[in-house]
Write an enzyme that holds these catalytic residues in place. Sequence first.
Site, short mmCIF file in Angstrom:
data_model
loop_
_atom_site.label_atom_id
_atom_site.label_comp_id
_atom_site.label_asym_id
_atom_site.label_seq_id
_atom_site.Cartn_x
_atom_site.Cartn_y
_atom_site.Cartn_z
N GLU A 36 0.51 -2.70 -9.18
CA GLU A 36 1.46 -3.15 -8.16
C GLU A 36 2.15 -4.44 -8.59
O GLU A 36 3.37 -4.60 -8.41
CB GLU A 36 0.75 -3.37 -6.82
CG GLU A 36 0.10 -2.13 -6.26
CD GLU A 36 -1.34 -1.91 -6.73
OE1 GLU A 36 -2.06 -1.17 -6.05
OE2 GLU A 36 -1.76 -2.49 -7.76
N CYS A 57 -5.47 -3.72 -4.12
CA CYS A 57 -6.47 -4.78 -3.91
C CYS A 57 -5.91 -5.83 -2.95
O CYS A 57 -4.71 -5.85 -2.65
CB CYS A 57 -6.86 -5.40 -5.25
SG CYS A 57 -5.60 -6.48 -5.98
#
Length: 130
Positions: free
Chosen positions: A52, A83
């Site tokens: 990401e 996360c």
Amino acid sequence: MSLRDAATKVRENAHAPYSGFKVGAALRAASGAVYAGCNVENVAYPEGTCAEAGAIAAMVAAGDTELVEIYVIADSPTPVTPCGGCRQKLAEFGGGAVPVTMGTTDGAEQVMTLSELLPGAFNAEHMAGG
């Protein structure tokens, strides 16, 4: 190219020699452009980069600063969420209603919004002072 296709394709480029856990991410910016990133591990584990974060970096490097949709894919029995750190990074560039689709290489998917993934996100309003 769909976000799923872009994330699936970039996942193959992941550098995951330590965990063997390859992740791909693709996001659509408000401009309509698609940016992709994969995880890049480092032998000094905390120094790696999440998929990401790589997609966000590509977006910002290209001059876009707002994301409107995200897709994350991994070879996992169930969809894997970003996360905690990446949730905060995504919230920096996307509103709470932005959909995040988490998929597996076997085709399972789960969709949540950034607000659902990161309730009470820290943002610039917290730094306004009193």
